[in-house]
Design a protein around this motif. Structure first.
Motif, mmCIF file in Angstrom:
data_model
loop_
_atom_site.group_PDB
_atom_site.id
_atom_site.type_symbol
_atom_site.label_atom_id
_atom_site.label_comp_id
_atom_site.label_asym_id
_atom_site.label_seq_id
_atom_site.Cartn_x
_atom_site.Cartn_y
_atom_site.Cartn_z
ATOM 1 N N CYS A 105 0.846 -1.184 0.000
ATOM 2 C CA CYS A 105 0.000 0.000 0.000
ATOM 3 C C CYS A 105 0.888 1.243 0.000
ATOM 4 N N ILE A 106 0.348 2.326 -0.518
ATOM 5 C CA ILE A 106 1.025 3.623 -0.528
ATOM 6 C C ILE A 106 0.165 4.594 0.263
ATOM 7 N N ILE A 107 0.751 5.231 1.242
ATOM 8 C CA ILE A 107 0.032 6.211 2.051
ATOM 9 C C ILE A 107 0.586 7.592 1.725
ATOM 10 N N LEU A 108 -0.279 8.482 1.290
ATOM 11 C CA LEU A 108 0.126 9.820 0.890
ATOM 12 C C LEU A 108 -0.251 10.829 1.966
ATOM 13 N N LEU A 109 0.715 11.647 2.360
ATOM 14 C CA LEU A 109 0.534 12.643 3.406
ATOM 15 C C LEU A 109 0.717 14.041 2.829
ATOM 16 N N GLY A 119 7.894 22.287 5.800
ATOM 17 C CA GLY A 119 6.740 21.405 5.888
ATOM 18 C C GLY A 119 6.457 20.892 7.281
ATOM 19 N N CYS A 120 5.222 20.466 7.492
ATOM 20 C CA CYS A 120 4.810 19.871 8.757
ATOM 21 C C CYS A 120 3.609 18.975 8.486
ATOM 22 N N ILE A 121 3.613 17.793 9.063
ATOM 23 C CA ILE A 121 2.477 16.880 8.942
ATOM 24 C C ILE A 121 1.591 17.074 10.166
ATOM 25 N N SER A 122 0.346 17.384 9.949
ATOM 26 C CA SER A 122 -0.556 17.740 11.043
ATOM 27 C C SER A 122 -0.764 16.575 12.004
ATOM 28 N N GLU A 123 -1.160 16.912 13.221
ATOM 29 C CA GLU A 123 -1.452 15.886 14.232
ATOM 30 C C GLU A 123 -2.558 14.956 13.757
ATOM 31 N N CYS A 145 5.284 12.089 0.611
ATOM 32 C CA CYS A 145 4.961 13.463 0.985
ATOM 33 C C CYS A 145 5.872 14.387 0.179
ATOM 34 N N HIS A 146 5.671 15.693 0.298
ATOM 35 C CA HIS A 146 6.476 16.620 -0.494
ATOM 36 C C HIS A 146 7.830 16.923 0.146
ATOM 37 N N HIS A 147 7.833 17.307 1.410
ATOM 38 C CA HIS A 147 9.062 17.783 2.059
ATOM 39 C C HIS A 147 9.960 16.635 2.498
ATOM 40 N N HIS A 148 11.262 16.851 2.404
ATOM 41 C CA HIS A 148 12.224 15.799 2.750
ATOM 42 C C HIS A 148 12.328 15.669 4.275
ATOM 43 N N PRO A 149 12.156 14.444 4.807
ATOM 44 C CA PRO A 149 12.224 14.238 6.257
ATOM 45 C C PRO A 149 13.646 14.283 6.804
ATOM 46 N N LEU A 151 17.857 15.388 6.420
ATOM 47 C CA LEU A 151 18.654 16.474 5.857
ATOM 48 C C LEU A 151 19.464 16.011 4.647
ATOM 49 N N MET A 152 19.632 16.927 3.692
ATOM 50 C CA MET A 152 20.328 16.637 2.435
ATOM 51 C C MET A 152 21.766 17.148 2.427
ATOM 52 N N GLU A 153 22.237 17.692 3.550
ATOM 53 C CA GLU A 153 23.561 18.322 3.628
ATOM 54 C C GLU A 153 23.670 19.482 2.641
ATOM 55 N N SER A 154 22.572 20.165 2.453
ATOM 56 C CA SER A 154 22.506 21.346 1.596
ATOM 57 C C SER A 154 21.812 22.414 2.431
ATOM 58 N N GLU A 155 22.606 23.326 2.975
ATOM 59 C CA GLU A 155 22.139 24.195 4.063
ATOM 60 C C GLU A 155 20.867 24.960 3.731
ATOM 61 N N TRP A 156 20.793 25.520 2.527
ATOM 62 C CA TRP A 156 19.634 26.375 2.225
ATOM 63 C C TRP A 156 18.346 25.580 2.122
ATOM 64 N N ILE A 157 18.386 24.414 1.453
ATOM 65 C CA ILE A 157 17.149 23.630 1.300
ATOM 66 C C ILE A 157 16.794 22.924 2.602
ATOM 67 N N ASP A 158 17.797 22.606 3.438
ATOM 68 C CA ASP A 158 17.514 21.930 4.700
ATOM 69 C C ASP A 158 16.798 22.836 5.697
ATOM 70 N N THR A 159 16.863 24.144 5.496
ATOM 71 C CA THR A 159 16.058 25.032 6.347
ATOM 72 C C THR A 159 14.576 24.916 6.001
ATOM 73 N N HIS A 160 14.271 24.308 4.854
ATOM 74 C CA HIS A 160 12.883 24.177 4.398
ATOM 75 C C HIS A 160 12.429 22.716 4.391
ATOM 76 N N CYS A 161 12.979 21.906 5.272
ATOM 77 C CA CYS A 161 12.660 20.479 5.320
ATOM 78 C C CYS A 161 11.357 20.246 6.098
ATOM 79 N N LEU A 162 11.004 18.983 6.282
ATOM 80 C CA LEU A 162 9.892 18.610 7.154
ATOM 81 C C LEU A 162 10.301 18.896 8.595
ATOM 82 N N LYS A 163 9.502 19.676 9.307
ATOM 83 C CA LYS A 163 9.903 20.147 10.633
ATOM 84 C C LYS A 163 9.530 19.197 11.773
#
Length: 257
Positions: A105-109, A119-123, A145-149, A151-163
């Motif tokens: 199965c595939i679960i999409l968040l 990003g943030c996945i709601s409660e 999901c869209h946001h990376h859970p 870190l990618m070792e890429s400082e700028w994009i990692d500030t916009h990761c899944l929180k």
């Protein structure tokens, strides 16, 4: 065996003629879908992991849906930070959904949050995820999901990761049937393994980000997509394919998008 295709970050505009960072996102998106249809004759489903739109208007989404419907293959999408959550074409109008594929199965968040880049996945979604995993323990599972859970070792994009990755991982540790998490957002290919789960990101169908970059930087590598082959026993194989055509000229000095 089931085959799923992951595409991401199409960044479509409200007009097929408009450019995105000097690239025609409509053209490369269509090249990607042509390539995957040519390479794989038995695709079971297509998953788009967000940022369907750069210009998030109803006509953008309608054009995307019309194009995808032509292939007569089940397809699903989750929103990204550039998408408009109020008009996004959710599957069954729900921010979380489950797709059954025999032994899998595939679960999409939904990790996109209105007005935020990260990003943030709601409660509510996390609680429903736990229930779905509890109810489907006999099915090998992929989560998207869209946001990376991680870190990618890429400082700028990692500030916009899944929180709230810790909250997600706390649930997943209870359910060993979860084999992979697929995400977009980072416009690059990556595979990271943690607690026997593979975290897989995918190239954009439009423009790519340079890996391990401190500041925003574009890469000159071509657009791509990911194929994932799911075996009945829980094993899976995956490969990324990229377009062979030369990359159009891009402005590598752009400071953001």
């Amino acid at each position: 065996m089931k085959t799923i295709i992951q595409i991401s970050d199409t960044h479509l505009t409200d007009s097929p003629e408009n450019k995105f960072i000097q690239i025609d996102p409509e053209h490369t998106f269509h090249q990607i879908t042509d390539d995957m249809i040519a390479k794989y004759k038995n695709i079971d489903t297509i998953i788009h992991t967000g940022d369907v739109a750069q210009v998030a208007k109803a006509e953008t989404y309608q054009r995307y849906l019309q194009h995808m419907e032509k292939f007569k293959i089940p397809f699903y999408q989750v929103p990204g930070n550039h998408d408009d959550l109020s008009i996004f074409p959710y599957h069954q109008n729900s921010p979380i959904s489950i797709i059954h594929l025999d032994h899998w199965c595939i679960i999409l968040l939904t990790s996109a949050v209105k007005g935020r880049i990260d990003g943030c996945i709601s409660e509510d979604q996390l609680e429903k995820l736990a229930r779905l995993l509890e109810q489907n323990q006999t099915l090998h599972t992929v989560i998207g999901c869209h946001h990376h859970p991680l870190l990618m070792e890429s400082e700028w994009i990692d500030t916009h990761c899944l929180k709230n990755t810790d909250a997600l991982l706390k649930i997943l540790k209870k359910y060993p049937q979860v084999k992979a998490i697929i995400s977009g957002h980072v416009h690059q290919e990556a595979k990271i393994e943690l607690d026997n789960i593979q975290f897989l990101s995918v190239p954009s169908t439009s423009v790519q980000f340079k890996p391990k970059s401190k500041d925003f930087a574009l890469d000159t590598i071509q657009a791509g997509y990911r194929a994932i082959h799911l075996h009945d026993n829980g094993h899976f194989e995956t490969q990324v394919h990229r377009l062979a055509a030369p990359l159009p000229q891009i402005n590598e000095n752009i400071s953001g998008y």
